[in-house]
Enzyme design. Structure first.
Site, mmCIF file in Angstrom:
data_model
loop_
_atom_site.group_PDB
_atom_site.id
_atom_site.type_symbol
_atom_site.label_atom_id
_atom_site.label_comp_id
_atom_site.label_asym_id
_atom_site.label_seq_id
_atom_site.Cartn_x
_atom_site.Cartn_y
_atom_site.Cartn_z
ATOM 1 C CE LYS A 178 -2.548 -2.850 -0.425
ATOM 2 N NZ LYS A 178 -2.087 -3.984 -0.300
ATOM 3 C CB ILE A 214 0.241 -11.000 -5.444
ATOM 4 C CG1 ILE A 214 -0.299 -10.623 -3.614
ATOM 5 C CG2 ILE A 214 1.194 -9.595 -5.329
ATOM 6 C CD1 ILE A 214 0.644 -12.013 -3.382
ATOM 7 C CD GLU A 247 -5.388 -16.146 -14.435
ATOM 8 O OE1 GLU A 247 -4.703 -15.242 -13.590
ATOM 9 O OE2 GLU A 247 -5.825 -17.180 -13.566
ATOM 10 N N GLY A 290 -0.466 -17.082 -6.133
ATOM 11 C CA GLY A 290 -0.947 -17.912 -5.077
ATOM 12 C C GLY A 290 0.028 -18.242 -3.962
ATOM 13 C CG HIS A 340 -24.917 16.505 -0.732
ATOM 14 N ND1 HIS A 340 -24.317 16.085 -2.293
ATOM 15 C CD2 HIS A 340 -24.354 17.834 -0.694
ATOM 16 C CE1 HIS A 340 -24.323 17.040 -2.701
ATOM 17 N NE2 HIS A 340 -24.757 17.868 -2.647
HETATM 18 P P1 FAD Z 1 1.873 -13.784 8.033
HETATM 19 O O1 FAD Z 1 1.393 -12.405 8.142
HETATM 20 O O2 FAD Z 1 2.578 -14.740 6.855
HETATM 21 O O3 FAD Z 1 2.899 -14.076 9.732
HETATM 22 C C1 FAD Z 1 3.100 -14.981 10.472
HETATM 23 C C2 FAD Z 1 4.745 -15.177 11.024
HETATM 24 O O4 FAD Z 1 4.635 -15.988 11.495
HETATM 25 C C3 FAD Z 1 5.723 -14.367 10.284
HETATM 26 O O5 FAD Z 1 6.689 -13.240 10.949
HETATM 27 C C4 FAD Z 1 6.597 -15.625 9.944
HETATM 28 O O6 FAD Z 1 8.254 -15.259 9.663
HETATM 29 C C5 FAD Z 1 6.694 -16.685 11.336
HETATM 30 N N1 FAD Z 1 7.071 -17.876 11.961
HETATM 31 C C6 FAD Z 1 6.630 -18.703 10.636
HETATM 32 N N2 FAD Z 1 7.229 -20.061 11.138
HETATM 33 C C7 FAD Z 1 7.399 -19.951 12.594
HETATM 34 C C8 FAD Z 1 8.694 -20.344 13.322
HETATM 35 N N3 FAD Z 1 8.273 -21.878 13.150
HETATM 36 N N4 FAD Z 1 8.838 -19.448 14.293
HETATM 37 C C9 FAD Z 1 9.033 -18.716 14.070
HETATM 38 N N5 FAD Z 1 7.944 -17.482 13.521
HETATM 39 C C10 FAD Z 1 6.785 -18.220 12.546
HETATM 40 N N6 FAD Z 1 -4.190 -8.695 3.267
HETATM 41 C C11 FAD Z 1 -5.378 -8.306 3.260
HETATM 42 O O7 FAD Z 1 -5.957 -8.337 4.071
HETATM 43 N N7 FAD Z 1 -5.047 -7.062 3.088
HETATM 44 C C12 FAD Z 1 -4.178 -7.352 2.641
HETATM 45 O O8 FAD Z 1 -4.077 -5.529 1.623
HETATM 46 C C13 FAD Z 1 -3.184 -7.674 1.958
HETATM 47 N N8 FAD Z 1 -1.932 -6.990 0.895
HETATM 48 C C14 FAD Z 1 -1.245 -8.272 0.441
HETATM 49 C C15 FAD Z 1 0.061 -7.797 -0.307
HETATM 50 C C16 FAD Z 1 0.793 -9.217 -0.655
HETATM 51 C C17 FAD Z 1 2.382 -8.590 -1.423
HETATM 52 C C18 FAD Z 1 0.488 -9.974 0.278
HETATM 53 C C19 FAD Z 1 1.663 -11.154 -0.341
HETATM 54 C C20 FAD Z 1 0.219 -10.694 0.865
HETATM 55 C C21 FAD Z 1 -0.866 -9.316 1.587
HETATM 56 N N9 FAD Z 1 -2.639 -9.697 2.026
HETATM 57 C C22 FAD Z 1 -3.123 -9.153 1.940
HETATM 58 C C23 FAD Z 1 -2.500 -11.269 2.998
HETATM 59 C C24 FAD Z 1 -2.063 -11.074 4.165
HETATM 60 O O9 FAD Z 1 -0.260 -10.592 4.201
HETATM 61 C C25 FAD Z 1 -2.110 -12.632 5.111
HETATM 62 O O10 FAD Z 1 -3.538 -12.842 4.275
HETATM 63 C C26 FAD Z 1 -1.545 -11.782 6.705
HETATM 64 O O11 FAD Z 1 -0.713 -11.743 6.326
HETATM 65 C C27 FAD Z 1 -1.545 -13.580 7.244
HETATM 66 O O12 FAD Z 1 -1.636 -13.237 8.284
HETATM 67 P P2 FAD Z 1 -0.650 -15.022 9.152
HETATM 68 O O13 FAD Z 1 -0.592 -14.245 10.597
HETATM 69 O O14 FAD Z 1 -1.780 -15.929 9.107
HETATM 70 O O15 FAD Z 1 0.764 -15.138 9.012
HETATM 71 P P1 NAI Z 2 -4.785 -15.109 -6.357
HETATM 72 O O1 NAI Z 2 -5.315 -16.365 -5.675
HETATM 73 O O2 NAI Z 2 -5.083 -14.308 -5.233
HETATM 74 O O3 NAI Z 2 -4.625 -15.157 -7.754
HETATM 75 C C1 NAI Z 2 -3.247 -16.222 -8.559
HETATM 76 C C2 NAI Z 2 -3.620 -16.025 -9.706
HETATM 77 O O4 NAI Z 2 -2.925 -16.506 -9.813
HETATM 78 C C3 NAI Z 2 -5.295 -16.751 -10.320
HETATM 79 O O5 NAI Z 2 -6.064 -15.644 -11.026
HETATM 80 C C4 NAI Z 2 -5.167 -17.743 -10.996
HETATM 81 O O6 NAI Z 2 -5.608 -19.022 -11.626
HETATM 82 C C5 NAI Z 2 -3.606 -17.796 -11.220
HETATM 83 N N1 NAI Z 2 -2.813 -18.765 -11.964
HETATM 84 C C6 NAI Z 2 -2.612 -20.411 -10.557
HETATM 85 N N2 NAI Z 2 -2.070 -20.769 -11.601
HETATM 86 C C7 NAI Z 2 -0.875 -19.685 -12.341
HETATM 87 C C8 NAI Z 2 -0.045 -20.509 -13.841
HETATM 88 N N3 NAI Z 2 0.107 -22.205 -14.110
HETATM 89 N N4 NAI Z 2 -0.582 -19.929 -14.488
HETATM 90 C C9 NAI Z 2 -0.992 -18.758 -14.777
HETATM 91 N N5 NAI Z 2 -2.144 -18.260 -13.963
HETATM 92 C C10 NAI Z 2 -1.445 -18.860 -12.453
HETATM 93 O O7 NAI Z 2 -2.718 -14.905 -5.490
HETATM 94 P P2 NAI Z 2 -1.608 -13.768 -5.173
HETATM 95 O O8 NAI Z 2 -2.136 -12.804 -6.319
HETATM 96 O O9 NAI Z 2 -1.027 -14.917 -5.282
HETATM 97 O O10 NAI Z 2 -2.262 -13.210 -4.177
HETATM 98 C C11 NAI Z 2 -2.149 -14.601 -2.614
HETATM 99 C C12 NAI Z 2 -3.354 -14.615 -1.821
HETATM 100 O O11 NAI Z 2 -2.678 -12.662 -0.826
HETATM 101 C C13 NAI Z 2 -4.563 -13.734 -2.163
HETATM 102 O O12 NAI Z 2 -5.138 -15.111 -2.813
HETATM 103 C C14 NAI Z 2 -5.086 -12.841 -1.025
HETATM 104 O O13 NAI Z 2 -5.707 -13.090 0.037
HETATM 105 C C15 NAI Z 2 -3.204 -11.926 -0.199
HETATM 106 N N6 NAI Z 2 -2.875 -10.731 -0.849
HETATM 107 C C16 NAI Z 2 -4.611 -10.219 -0.702
HETATM 108 C C17 NAI Z 2 -4.324 -8.388 -1.429
HETATM 109 C C18 NAI Z 2 -5.928 -7.827 -0.238
HETATM 110 O O14 NAI Z 2 -6.459 -8.444 0.266
HETATM 111 N N7 NAI Z 2 -5.421 -6.371 -0.748
HETATM 112 C C19 NAI Z 2 -3.185 -8.076 -1.237
HETATM 113 C C20 NAI Z 2 -2.646 -9.448 -2.376
HETATM 114 C C21 NAI Z 2 -2.589 -10.980 -1.801
#
Ligand code: FAD
Ligand code: NAI
Length: 473
Positions: free
Chosen positions: A59, A192, A211, A279, A452
């Protein structure tokens, strides 16, 4: 070795884990939270994927790139002239890193404030003992009756295209590309792919998204997905659906992706950098779950019931490492609910009202069921839609793309889903979530006074549209 005793040990300090730890401490438990994430100098960086390489840094970059885009494309229409607008990528990344650091430090402060003992390192099961569990962290042994697993997820690799974070990038590398690439490829048009593709496109890269599925954003309401595809293509994002990826080759000068297009013809995409966003998979690799017989499901996630209980007594799991949407707020809600269940309360997560947001421009946000889901479920519904083009605030903002759409039960008028594509959709969706939690009807929203001029008037008008009586369209 003697162990340090706690009531609750949380493994993982992302949004699921750190919030569970704080809530458990609020409820009077002695709590330890273990997290292994390291910052650039090897220090603790709690907050997980979300804080370090997910929600927060993405973000920050979306904001920077949007400012850049506005300065280049839209300032002139406001009468503002700037001369040539340039981007200092190193400075932009530095700001992003600073935002991340502030969040890391904020969590360490919250641990102190709530008397959560924080351990920096990998936590793994040592043994089940005396009705509880021993957890190893480095040289230390901790013990507790209750363990909450919140170890999150990692990016899924495409076979034959391992992430090197230089040419072939996961979300991690995609958030720290050192200079705007001339060409950028993205495999996967999910959340992503679209968010990171938008960042680098706005900064000047030519972005091509490949895709696998023939439909764009299949989980999104079809009319929203159609509008989004139209708008993203107009912005210059190239999106190819229904492709089959063959091989990925990377060299010093770039990456080439061999694929078959939707017509079955062989194609090659040559780009400077490639993001693979297909994913994420549950991360259980460091837990040593086998030592205590922790059960995983067929996808490698920790198996839990509806209450986040694992197969082991008093071991719970929340967030990305279990079933359900991989969202930070879902992880947090589960963390709170589990802490409350440990305290004998009735923690609750309503999966039907979890909002989704895609932070592209325009933003996409929704809650509840899509029109195609209602059709598949055989539910009789009424739909109402209102375009931002007819909203005074949107016109004043200069951001009139998209619409708000309500889906309500045909008989009872209960709101079944709300879908928004447009400015500030991420904020507007909150009203719909509240409404659905309170089982409101579309008429309830239509009768509420909205300020508004505000974008929220589009929400009211869409609710009015369910009864075919919009006032401004
Ligand atoms: P995580 O955030 O993955 O945290 C797990 C933690 O556990 C990590 O710090 C890891 O190092 C630690 N860990 C793992 N194993 C061990 C161990 N054995 N011992 C000690 N520590 C350990 N979600 C949204 O809702 N809004 C968004 O805008 C959004 N944007 C995203 C953008 C990107 C690029 C990505 C990749 C994800 C995004 N997500 C978003 C998804 C969101 O980041 C995850 O759903 C969320 O972080 C999950 O939280 P969690 O606590 O389950 O795991
Ligand atoms: P995603 O599940 O959102 O999208 C993956 C896409 O890749 C799908 O459209 C799928 O059909 C495609 N795909 C899968 N295998 C493929 C292949 N072999 N060739 C071509 N296309 C293929 O997964 P993404 O974007 O990696 O994000 C992971 C998760 O992180 C999201 O599902 C979401 O839960 C979380 N996230 C949330 C955000 C938010 O809330 N704003 C922002 C970023 C991530």
């Amino acid at each position: 070795m003697s162990s340090k005793q706690f009531d609750v040990i949380v493994i993982g300090g992302g949004p699921g884990g750190y919030i569970a730890a704080i809530r458990a401490a609020q409820l009077g438990f002695t709590v330890a939270c273990i997290d292994e994430w390291k910052n650039a100098v090897g220090g603790p960086a709690p907050g997980g994927t979300c804080t370090n390489v997910g929600c927060i840094p993405s973000k920050a970059l979306l904001q920077s790139s949007e400012h850049f885009d506005h300065a280049r494309q839209h300032f002139a229409e406001h009468g503002i002239s700037t001369g040539e607008v340039t981007i200092d990528v190193a400075r932009m990344l530095g700001r992003k890193d600073n935002v991340v650091k502030q969040n890391n430090e904020g969590i360490l402060y919250l641990f102190k404030k709530n008397k959560v003992a924080f351990f920096h390192g990998r936590g793994s099961f040592a043994a089940a003992k005396d009705g509880g569990y021993e957890i190893q962290v480095g040289e230390e042994l901790l013990a507790a009756k209750h363990v909450i697993l919140a170890t999150g997820s990692v990016a899924r690799e495409l076979p034959g295209a391992a992430f090197d974070e230089d040419m072939i990038l996961s979300n991690d590398g995609a958030l720290r590309i050192g200079a705007v690439p001339k060409t950028l490829g993205v495999i996967g048009s999910g959340v992503i792919g679209l968010e990171m593709g938008s960042v680098w496109r706005r900064l000047g890269a030519e972005v091509t998204v490949l895709e696998g599925l023939p439909t764009f954003l299949g989980a999104v309401d079809e009319s929203v997905a159609k509008e989004a595809l139209k708008l993203f293509k107009k912005q210059g994002l190239k999106i190819e659906l229904g492709v089959k990826i063959g091989g990925v080759k990377s060299g010093k000068n770039g990456v080439s992706v061999a694929y078959t297009d939707a017509k079955g013809e062989a194609q090659t995409l040559s780009v400077d950098k490639l993001i693979i966003s297909i994913g994420r998979v549950a991360n259980t690799s460091g837990l040593n779950g086998a030592a205590v017989g922790l059960k995983l499901d067929e996808r490698g996630a920790i198996e839990v019931d509806a209450d986040c209980k694992t197969n082991l007594p008093n071991v719970w799991a929340v967030g990305d490492v279990v079933r359900g949407p991989m969202l930070a707020h879902k992880a947090e809600e589960e963390g709170v609910a589990v802490a409350e269940r440990i305290a004998g309360q009735h923690g609750h997560v309503n999966f039907n009202t979890i909002p989704w947001v895609i932070y592209t421009s325009p933003e996409i946000a929704w809650v509840g069921r899509t029109e195609q889901q209602l059709k598949a479920d055989g539910v009789a519904y009424k739909a109402g839609q209102f375009p931002f083009l007819a909203n005074g605030r949107a016109r004043a903002l200069g951001d009139t793309s998209g619409f708000v759409k309500f889906l309500a039960d045909a008989k009872t008028d209960e709101i079944l889903g709300v879908h928004i594509i447009g400015p500030s959709a991420s904020e507007l969706i909150a009203e719909a979530v509240v409404a659905m939690e309170f089982k409101a009807s579309a008429e309830d929203i239509a009768r509420i006074c909205h300020a508004h001029p505000s974008l929220s008037e589009a929400t009211k008008e869409a609710a009015l549209a369910v009864d075919k009586r919009t006032l401004n369209f």
